[in-house]
Structure formats: C-alpha cells, structure tokens
Design a protein around this motif. Structure first.
Motif, PDB file in Angstrom:
ATOM      1  N   GLU A   1      40.132  28.348  31.913  1.00 27.26           N
ATOM      2  CA  GLU A   1      38.805  27.833  31.607  1.00 27.26           C
ATOM      3  C   GLU A   1      37.756  28.283  32.616  1.00 27.26           C
ATOM      4  OE1 GLU A   1      37.514  23.553  30.887  1.00 27.26           O
ATOM      5  OE2 GLU A   1      39.400  23.702  29.784  1.00 27.26           O
ATOM      6  N   SER A   2      38.149  28.386  33.865  1.00 24.97           N
ATOM      7  CA  SER A   2      37.198  28.697  34.935  1.00 24.97           C
ATOM      8  C   SER A   2      36.719  30.149  34.915  1.00 24.97           C
ATOM      9  CB  SER A   2      37.817  28.385  36.293  1.00 24.97           C
ATOM     10  OG  SER A   2      38.936  29.219  36.504  1.00 24.97           O
ATOM     11  N   LYS A   3      37.369  30.999  34.148  1.00 25.88           N
ATOM     12  CA  LYS A   3      37.036  32.427  34.062  1.00 25.88           C
ATOM     13  C   LYS A   3      37.243  33.177  35.373  1.00 25.88           C
ATOM     14  CE  LYS A   3      35.587  31.833  29.864  1.00 25.88           C
ATOM     15  NZ  LYS A   3      36.673  31.493  28.993  1.00 25.88           N
ATOM     16  N   LYS A   4      37.931  32.540  36.311  1.00 24.19           N
ATOM     17  CA  LYS A   4      38.311  33.226  37.544  1.00 24.19           C
ATOM     18  C   LYS A   4      39.611  32.611  38.037  1.00 24.19           C
ATOM     19  CE  LYS A   4      35.725  30.319  40.678  1.00 24.19           C
ATOM     20  NZ  LYS A   4      34.966  30.234  41.870  1.00 24.19           N
ATOM     21  N   VAL A   5      40.362  33.386  38.783  1.00 29.01           N
ATOM     22  CA  VAL A   5      41.642  32.909  39.313  1.00 29.01           C
ATOM     23  C   VAL A   5      41.348  32.134  40.597  1.00 29.01           C
ATOM     24  CG1 VAL A   5      43.897  33.561  40.195  1.00 29.01           C
ATOM     25  CG2 VAL A   5      42.856  34.890  38.344  1.00 29.01           C
ATOM     26  N   PRO A   6      41.630  30.827  40.592  1.00 30.91           N
ATOM     27  CA  PRO A   6      41.336  30.045  41.802  1.00 30.91           C
ATOM     28  C   PRO A   6      42.309  30.370  42.934  1.00 30.91           C
ATOM     29  CG  PRO A   6      42.445  28.677  40.172  1.00 30.91           C
ATOM     30  CD  PRO A   6      42.200  30.014  39.527  1.00 30.91           C
ATOM     31  N   LYS A   7      41.839  30.178  44.136  1.00 27.79           N
ATOM     32  CA  LYS A   7      42.705  30.304  45.317  1.00 27.79           C
ATOM     33  C   LYS A   7      43.388  28.956  45.527  1.00 27.79           C
ATOM     34  CE  LYS A   7      40.264  33.991  47.644  1.00 27.79           C
ATOM     35  NZ  LYS A   7      41.281  35.019  47.538  1.00 27.79           N
ATOM     36  N   ASP A   8      44.425  28.933  46.336  1.00 29.21           N
ATOM     37  CA  ASP A   8      45.082  27.661  46.614  1.00 29.21           C
ATOM     38  C   ASP A   8      44.149  26.797  47.479  1.00 29.21           C
ATOM     39  OD1 ASP A   8      45.398  28.343  49.322  1.00 29.21           O
ATOM     40  OD2 ASP A   8      47.536  28.701  49.176  1.00 29.21           O
ATOM     41  N   PRO A   9      44.457  25.520  47.657  1.00 22.63           N
ATOM     42  CA  PRO A   9      43.555  24.624  48.395  1.00 22.63           C
ATOM     43  C   PRO A   9      43.272  25.040  49.839  1.00 22.63           C
ATOM     44  CG  PRO A   9      45.132  23.348  47.142  1.00 22.63           C
ATOM     45  CD  PRO A   9      45.565  24.781  47.046  1.00 22.63           C
ATOM     46  N   TRP A  10      44.062  25.958  50.385  1.00 24.22           N
ATOM     47  CA  TRP A  10      43.851  26.432  51.758  1.00 24.22           C
ATOM     48  C   TRP A  10      43.110  27.759  51.786  1.00 24.22           C
ATOM     49  CZ3 TRP A  10      48.334  24.365  49.818  1.00 24.22           C
ATOM     50  CH2 TRP A  10      48.640  23.078  50.274  1.00 24.22           C
ATOM     51  N   GLY A  11      42.656  28.213  50.608  1.00 27.39           N
ATOM     52  CA  GLY A  11      41.865  29.437  50.528  1.00 27.39           C
ATOM     53  C   GLY A  11      42.664  30.720  50.419  1.00 27.39           C
ATOM     54  N   ASN A  12      43.955  30.623  50.156  1.00 33.71           N
ATOM     55  CA  ASN A  12      44.813  31.806  50.014  1.00 33.71           C
ATOM     56  C   ASN A  12      45.098  32.082  48.537  1.00 33.71           C
ATOM     57  OD1 ASN A  12      45.170  32.003  52.891  1.00 33.71           O
ATOM     58  ND2 ASN A  12      46.576  30.279  52.730  1.00 33.71           N
ATOM     59  N   ASP A  13      45.472  33.317  48.244  1.00 33.72           N
ATOM     60  CA  ASP A  13      45.853  33.668  46.878  1.00 33.72           C
ATOM     61  C   ASP A  13      47.223  33.078  46.560  1.00 33.72           C
ATOM     62  OD1 ASP A  13      43.569  35.219  46.344  1.00 33.72           O
ATOM     63  OD2 ASP A  13      44.466  36.980  47.291  1.00 33.72           O
ATOM     64  N   TYR A  14      47.401  32.689  45.301  1.00 29.86           N
ATOM     65  CA  TYR A  14      48.732  32.295  44.843  1.00 29.86           C
ATOM     66  C   TYR A  14      49.580  33.561  44.730  1.00 29.86           C
ATOM     67  CZ  TYR A  14      47.323  27.528  43.804  1.00 29.86           C
ATOM     68  OH  TYR A  14      46.908  26.234  43.919  1.00 29.86           O
ATOM     69  N   ILE A  15      50.872  33.418  44.919  1.00 31.39           N
ATOM     70  CA  ILE A  15      51.790  34.554  44.816  1.00 31.39           C
ATOM     71  C   ILE A  15      52.463  34.476  43.451  1.00 31.39           C
ATOM     72  CG2 ILE A  15      53.840  35.632  45.787  1.00 31.39           C
ATOM     73  CD1 ILE A  15      52.972  34.299  48.484  1.00 31.39           C
ATOM     74  N   TYR A  16      52.316  35.556  42.684  1.00 29.87           N
ATOM     75  CA  TYR A  16      52.884  35.630  41.336  1.00 29.87           C
ATOM     76  C   TYR A  16      53.810  36.841  41.266  1.00 29.87           C
ATOM     77  CZ  TYR A  16      53.143  36.435  36.302  1.00 29.87           C
ATOM     78  OH  TYR A  16      53.591  36.650  35.015  1.00 29.87           O
ATOM     79  N   VAL A  17      55.044  36.608  40.822  1.00 31.98           N
ATOM     80  CA  VAL A  17      56.022  37.678  40.659  1.00 31.98           C
ATOM     81  C   VAL A  17      56.673  37.528  39.286  1.00 31.98           C
ATOM     82  CG1 VAL A  17      58.148  38.710  41.567  1.00 31.98           C
ATOM     83  CG2 VAL A  17      56.497  37.698  43.145  1.00 31.98           C
ATOM     84  N   SER A  18      56.665  38.607  38.508  1.00 27.52           N
ATOM     85  CA  SER A  18      57.300  38.571  37.188  1.00 27.52           C
ATOM     86  C   SER A  18      57.983  39.910  36.928  1.00 27.52           C
ATOM     87  CB  SER A  18      56.259  38.306  36.121  1.00 27.52           C
ATOM     88  OG  SER A  18      56.840  38.332  34.841  1.00 27.52           O
ATOM     89  N   PRO A  19      59.262  39.895  36.607  1.00 28.62           N
ATOM     90  CA  PRO A  19      60.139  38.731  36.488  1.00 28.62           C
ATOM     91  C   PRO A  19      60.461  38.160  37.867  1.00 28.62           C
ATOM     92  CG  PRO A  19      61.378  40.741  36.122  1.00 28.62           C
ATOM     93  CD  PRO A  19      59.942  41.147  36.285  1.00 28.62           C
ATOM     94  N   GLY A  20      60.716  36.851  37.875  1.00 25.17           N
ATOM     95  CA  GLY A  20      60.965  36.166  39.135  1.00 25.17           C
ATOM     96  C   GLY A  20      62.436  35.974  39.421  1.00 25.17           C
ATOM     97  N   GLU A  21      62.729  35.509  40.596  1.00 23.67           N
ATOM     98  CA  GLU A  21      64.115  35.205  40.980  1.00 23.67           C
ATOM     99  C   GLU A  21      64.570  33.868  40.408  1.00 23.67           C
ATOM    100  OE1 GLU A  21      64.720  35.344  45.205  1.00 23.67           O
ATOM    101  OE2 GLU A  21      63.635  37.249  45.402  1.00 23.67           O
ATOM    102  N   HIS A  22      63.611  33.010  40.063  1.00 25.77           N
ATOM    103  CA  HIS A  22      63.935  31.649  39.613  1.00 25.77           C
ATOM    104  C   HIS A  22      63.632  31.430  38.135  1.00 25.77           C
ATOM    105  CE1 HIS A  22      64.522  30.470  43.810  1.00 25.77           C
ATOM    106  NE2 HIS A  22      63.464  31.219  44.061  1.00 25.77           N
ATOM    107  N   GLY A  23      63.223  32.464  37.428  1.00 29.61           N
ATOM    108  CA  GLY A  23      62.883  32.333  36.023  1.00 29.61           C
ATOM    109  C   GLY A  23      62.122  33.563  35.552  1.00 29.61           C
ATOM    110  N   ASP A  24      61.396  33.407  34.454  1.00 27.42           N
ATOM    111  CA  ASP A  24      60.616  34.526  33.925  1.00 27.42           C
ATOM    112  C   ASP A  24      59.566  34.994  34.930  1.00 27.42           C
ATOM    113  OD1 ASP A  24      61.962  34.645  31.469  1.00 27.42           O
ATOM    114  OD2 ASP A  24      60.724  33.023  30.655  1.00 27.42           O
ATOM    115  N   TYR A  25      59.081  34.058  35.721  1.00 21.11           N
ATOM    116  CA  TYR A  25      58.106  34.375  36.775  1.00 21.11           C
ATOM    117  C   TYR A  25      58.270  33.378  37.905  1.00 21.11           C
ATOM    118  CZ  TYR A  25      55.658  30.493  34.611  1.00 21.11           C
ATOM    119  OH  TYR A  25      55.347  29.262  34.094  1.00 21.11           O
TER     120      TYR A  25
END
Length: 146
Positions: free
Chosen positions: A96-120
């Motif tokens: 909805e925000s039309k932008k990828v939010p940073k985490d509450p500490w101002g860092n980027d979230y880490i996204y890996v796909s395929p992941g070690e724990h699931g699809d991502y």
C-alpha cells in the motif's frame, strides 16, 4: 477607604509544589516508558514482516512464483526487470505504501528466495544491525515470529 481586591492567582509555593510533583512523576514513570520503545520496535518489525508475507503471497498468487533474491522486496512495489519477469503483475504493486519500508532501526530487511527455512527467508537484524544477538539485538525472522 479602598478595599483590597481578592486576587485569584497562585503563590510561588503552590507553583513550586506542582513542579516538584511533576518532576517526581517524570522520574518514576519516564524510565518505565523509555524501556518500552525497544519492545515496540520489535513488535513493529514483526508486524511489517507479516505485511510483507501477505504481499508476497499475493505476488505469488498472481505470478506463480515469489520474487527472486535478485529482484528483492522492491518487486512488491515495481515490476521487476530482471530474472523471471511476472506476466500478471498488479499495476499498483503489492504494498500500500508504494515503497519498501526499512525496519524500525532504519535498516533494510533481508530477503532471500528460495530460503533455507521455506520458499523465502525474510528477516531484520534487530537493534544492533548484526546477525544473531539476544534481547533487543535479536534477529526478527519470518520463520520464527511469535
């Protein structure tokens, strides 16, 4: 004879008593509220991860695959131009925000796909911005949300 008018104001002593009471309240309540900011940020990160998970599921529903690691979370706000190009990409994106939010500490979230724990795998490194940690510095992950 002149009559003295009754002045309806506060005396210096009354004002000082109020200031002392407010200072005591701030000293007692302030530290308790300050310690809660870390808890609020951790909760916010968990909520954001849940929101990403919902957007990622919608993306997969429309396109048959999750965005690749290379495409990243930005694939949720703009049609990817690398990797598997989605054919049924929703014009307005998936956040909805039309932008990828940073985490509450101002860092980027880490996204890996395929992941070690699931699809991502989706995670925030917490307050310290480093892998691992305990308490407020602990990683917040999509596979271990409480």
């Amino acid at each position: 004879m002149k009559q003295l008018r009754n002045r309806g104001g506060f005396t210096l002593i009354e004002i000082m008593v109020v200031v002392v009471i407010l200072a005591l309240l701030a000293a007692l309540v302030g530290p308790k509220l300050m310690g809660r900011t870390d808890d609020a940020k951790i909760t916010d990160a968990r909520v954001q991860i849940k929101n990403f998970e919902t957007a990622l599921k919608l993306y997969k529903l429309d396109n048959g695959v999750y965005p690749s690691t290379e495409q990243g979370l930005s694939a949720l706000v703009a049609k990817p131009t690398v990797g598997v190009i989605p054919k049924a990409y929703k014009e307005e994106g998936y956040l909805e925000s039309k932008k990828v939010p940073k985490d509450p500490w101002g860092n980027d979230y880490i996204y890996v796909s395929p992941g070690e724990h699931g699809d991502y795998d989706l995670s925030s490194l917490g307050a310290d911005g480093a892998k691992g940690g305990e308490g407020k510095n602990a990683d917040i992950t999509s596979w271990d949300t409480k």
